[in-house]
Motif scaffolding. Sequence first.
Motif, short mmCIF file in Angstrom:
data_model
loop_
_atom_site.label_atom_id
_atom_site.label_comp_id
_atom_site.label_asym_id
_atom_site.label_seq_id
_atom_site.Cartn_x
_atom_site.Cartn_y
_atom_site.Cartn_z
N GLY A 15 0.82 -1.22 0.00
CA GLY A 15 0.00 0.00 0.00
C GLY A 15 0.85 1.25 0.00
N ALA A 16 1.90 1.24 -0.84
CA ALA A 16 2.87 2.36 -0.80
C ALA A 16 2.62 3.39 -1.89
N ASN A 17 1.49 3.28 -2.58
CA ASN A 17 1.23 4.25 -3.66
C ASN A 17 0.74 5.59 -3.13
N GLY A 19 -0.44 8.02 0.81
CA GLY A 19 -0.61 8.07 2.27
C GLY A 19 0.65 7.71 3.04
N LEU A 20 0.45 6.99 4.13
CA LEU A 20 1.56 6.66 5.03
C LEU A 20 2.58 5.74 4.37
N GLY A 21 2.11 4.83 3.51
CA GLY A 21 3.03 3.92 2.82
C GLY A 21 3.97 4.68 1.90
N ALA A 39 1.76 -2.11 -4.45
CA ALA A 39 0.44 -1.48 -4.63
C ALA A 39 -0.44 -2.45 -5.40
N ARG A 40 -1.75 -2.37 -5.15
CA ARG A 40 -2.63 -3.32 -5.85
C ARG A 40 -2.97 -2.87 -7.26
N ASP A 41 -2.90 -1.55 -7.49
CA ASP A 41 -3.25 -1.00 -8.80
C ASP A 41 -1.98 -0.68 -9.58
N GLU A 43 -1.31 1.09 -12.35
CA GLU A 43 -1.04 2.49 -12.73
C GLU A 43 -0.63 3.33 -11.52
N ARG A 44 -1.39 3.17 -10.43
CA ARG A 44 -1.06 3.97 -9.23
C ARG A 44 0.31 3.56 -8.67
N GLY A 45 0.59 2.27 -8.71
CA GLY A 45 1.87 1.79 -8.19
C GLY A 45 3.04 2.28 -9.03
N ILE A 61 -3.19 -7.50 -1.18
CA ILE A 61 -3.03 -8.33 0.03
C ILE A 61 -4.28 -9.13 0.37
N ALA A 62 -5.39 -8.82 -0.33
CA ALA A 62 -6.63 -9.57 -0.11
C ALA A 62 -6.71 -10.81 -0.99
N ASN A 63 -5.65 -11.07 -1.77
CA ASN A 63 -5.69 -12.14 -2.76
C ASN A 63 -4.46 -13.05 -2.64
N ASN A 87 1.68 -2.37 5.57
CA ASN A 87 1.03 -1.07 5.77
C ASN A 87 -0.39 -1.02 5.21
N ALA A 88 -0.62 -1.72 4.09
CA ALA A 88 -1.91 -1.61 3.40
C ALA A 88 -3.05 -1.94 4.34
N GLY A 89 -4.09 -1.14 4.27
CA GLY A 89 -5.25 -1.40 5.13
C GLY A 89 -6.41 -0.55 4.68
N ILE A 90 -7.60 -0.96 5.11
CA ILE A 90 -8.80 -0.20 4.75
C ILE A 90 -9.60 0.12 6.02
N ASN A 110 -10.61 -9.70 5.83
CA ASN A 110 -9.83 -10.34 4.76
C ASN A 110 -8.64 -9.47 4.38
N THR A 111 -8.85 -8.14 4.37
CA THR A 111 -7.73 -7.24 4.02
C THR A 111 -6.84 -6.99 5.24
N ASN A 112 -7.40 -6.43 6.30
CA ASN A 112 -6.55 -5.94 7.40
C ASN A 112 -5.91 -7.06 8.21
N ASN A 137 4.12 -4.34 11.33
CA ASN A 137 2.70 -4.30 11.03
C ASN A 137 2.14 -2.94 11.42
N VAL A 138 1.48 -2.29 10.47
CA VAL A 138 0.89 -0.99 10.78
C VAL A 138 -0.48 -1.24 11.41
N SER A 139 -0.50 -1.10 12.72
CA SER A 139 -1.72 -1.30 13.49
C SER A 139 -2.36 0.07 13.73
N THR A 196 -4.76 11.66 5.84
CA THR A 196 -4.60 10.93 4.57
C THR A 196 -6.00 10.74 3.99
N GLU A 197 -6.06 10.16 2.79
CA GLU A 197 -7.38 9.89 2.18
C GLU A 197 -8.19 8.93 3.05
N PHE A 198 -7.51 8.14 3.84
CA PHE A 198 -8.14 7.16 4.73
C PHE A 198 -9.25 7.78 5.58
N ASN A 199 -8.99 9.02 6.07
CA ASN A 199 -9.97 9.69 6.94
C ASN A 199 -10.41 11.01 6.33
N1 NAP Z 1 -4.31 7.72 8.62
C1 NAP Z 1 -4.47 7.43 9.92
O1 NAP Z 1 -4.90 8.27 10.75
C2 NAP Z 1 -4.12 6.06 10.42
C3 NAP Z 1 -4.03 5.88 11.82
C4 NAP Z 1 -3.71 4.62 12.32
C5 NAP Z 1 -3.46 3.59 11.43
N2 NAP Z 1 -3.54 3.79 10.08
C6 NAP Z 1 -3.22 2.65 9.21
O2 NAP Z 1 -2.16 3.03 8.35
C7 NAP Z 1 -2.20 2.27 7.15
C8 NAP Z 1 -2.10 3.20 5.97
O3 NAP Z 1 -3.19 4.10 6.04
P1 NAP Z 1 -3.24 5.50 5.26
O4 NAP Z 1 -3.76 6.50 6.22
O5 NAP Z 1 -1.97 5.76 4.54
O6 NAP Z 1 -4.42 5.17 4.23
P2 NAP Z 1 -4.59 5.44 2.66
O7 NAP Z 1 -4.03 6.76 2.29
O8 NAP Z 1 -6.02 5.12 2.38
O9 NAP Z 1 -3.65 4.31 2.01
C9 NAP Z 1 -3.97 2.96 2.15
C10 NAP Z 1 -3.12 2.17 1.20
O10 NAP Z 1 -3.47 0.77 1.34
C11 NAP Z 1 -3.72 0.27 0.03
N3 NAP Z 1 -4.59 -0.91 0.04
C12 NAP Z 1 -5.84 -1.03 0.52
N4 NAP Z 1 -6.29 -2.28 0.32
C13 NAP Z 1 -5.30 -2.97 -0.29
C14 NAP Z 1 -5.14 -4.29 -0.77
N5 NAP Z 1 -6.13 -5.19 -0.70
N6 NAP Z 1 -3.97 -4.65 -1.32
C15 NAP Z 1 -2.96 -3.75 -1.42
N7 NAP Z 1 -3.04 -2.47 -1.04
C16 NAP Z 1 -4.21 -2.09 -0.48
C17 NAP Z 1 -4.32 1.45 -0.73
O11 NAP Z 1 -4.29 1.21 -2.13
P3 NAP Z 1 -5.32 1.96 -3.16
O12 NAP Z 1 -4.73 3.31 -3.42
O13 NAP Z 1 -5.30 1.05 -4.33
O14 NAP Z 1 -6.65 2.03 -2.47
C18 NAP Z 1 -3.36 2.54 -0.27
O15 NAP Z 1 -2.15 2.45 -0.96
C19 NAP Z 1 -3.51 1.47 7.21
O16 NAP Z 1 -3.22 0.15 7.64
C20 NAP Z 1 -4.32 2.20 8.28
O17 NAP Z 1 -5.23 1.33 8.93
C21 NAP Z 1 -3.86 4.99 9.56
#
Ligand code: NAP
Length: 238
Positions: A15-17, A19-21, A39-41, A43-45, A61-63, A87-90, A110-112, A137-139, A196-199
């Motif tokens: 998940g390094a394309n 955010g935090l990765g 990265a799973r995608d 183009e993005r990767g 990571i879900a596959n 790092n990857a997570g949803i 399945n993912t996390n 592990n990014v918890s 990040t886009e996550f939140n």
């Molecule tokens: N941001 C926070 O406040 C926060 C706090 C605590 C923990 N975390 C953890 O930090 C990690 C990174 O979060 P982030 O904030 O950087 O989120 P993010 O910007 O949404 O990035 C998440 C990354 O994970 C990838 N990903 C999701 N599902 C995947 C899969 N099945 N296979 C491979 N890659 C996959 C995404 O790829 P796509 O671009 O293809 O979707 C993206 O590259 C996560 O584990 C999250 O739970 C985040």
Amino acid sequence: MANSEARKTITFITGANKGLGFETARRLIELGQTVIIGARDIERGQAAAKKLGARFVQVDIANDDSVANAAKDIQSHEGYIDVLINNAGILGAHGPVETLTGPEAIELFNTNVAGIVRMTHAFVPLLKKSEHPVIINVSSGMGSFTLTHDPKRVESTFAAPLYTASKAAVTMLTTQYAKGLSDIRVNAADPGYTATEFNGNTGTQTVTEGTDAIVALATEGPEAGTGRIIDRFGTVGW
Ligand SMILES: NC(=O)c1ccc[n+]([C@@H]2O[C@H](COP(=O)([O-])OP(=O)(O)OC[C@H]3O[C@@H](n4cnc5c(N)ncnc54)[C@H](OP(=O)(O)O)[C@@H]3O)[C@@H](O)[C@H]2O)c1
């Protein structure tokens, strides 16, 4: 390995394309590590890898097959890794807690959670070729019983059963793998609430602050220990 002191540390980040990765990759490259961008995608990767000057390996990571193929790719190109950053997570389904469903829970776990099991299963053979192998592990503090019950902490202000349970599982996976993999250091990082886009970029920390704990675990010496969870200020209560 006679020349192991001279060779560069090779780190694979899922998940390094973005955010935090992405920021972790940028910082570790700056610190001299060879980073492989997962990265799973495609183009993005590829776009992220180009920006960072790194090699891209596709991994969903879900596959199971995708994870196995990523390990084969790195086996044939680099032959080993020193650091695996899961790092990857949803965030997954959220909303009024009674609306959450079984299939939504399975998709998130399945993912996390299973994603980390898949990655560990596939990459331990490559890690075992390193002199000082490390899994990070990014918890999340959202998976901590201590922080989600501390009224002074932002983590206690949400009701998000699926995500929090998945991250509690990530922390337990970390301590259990640390027990079972005596020759690999396995630790967890809590980034803290980071924009990040996550939140929807509501997090209060910058991505650089949010990657401090991950970068610390990826660069500390082998004596630092295993089975720990840290944030950027120190040990996190479970
Ligand atoms: N941001 C926070 O406040 C926060 C706090 C605590 C923990 N975390 C953890 O930090 C990690 C990174 O979060 P982030 O904030 O950087 O989120 P993010 O910007 O949404 O990035 C998440 C990354 O994970 C990838 N990903 C999701 N599902 C995947 C899969 N099945 N296979 C491979 N890659 C996959 C995404 O790829 P796509 O671009 O293809 O979707 C993206 O590259 C996560 O584990 C999250 O739970 C985040």
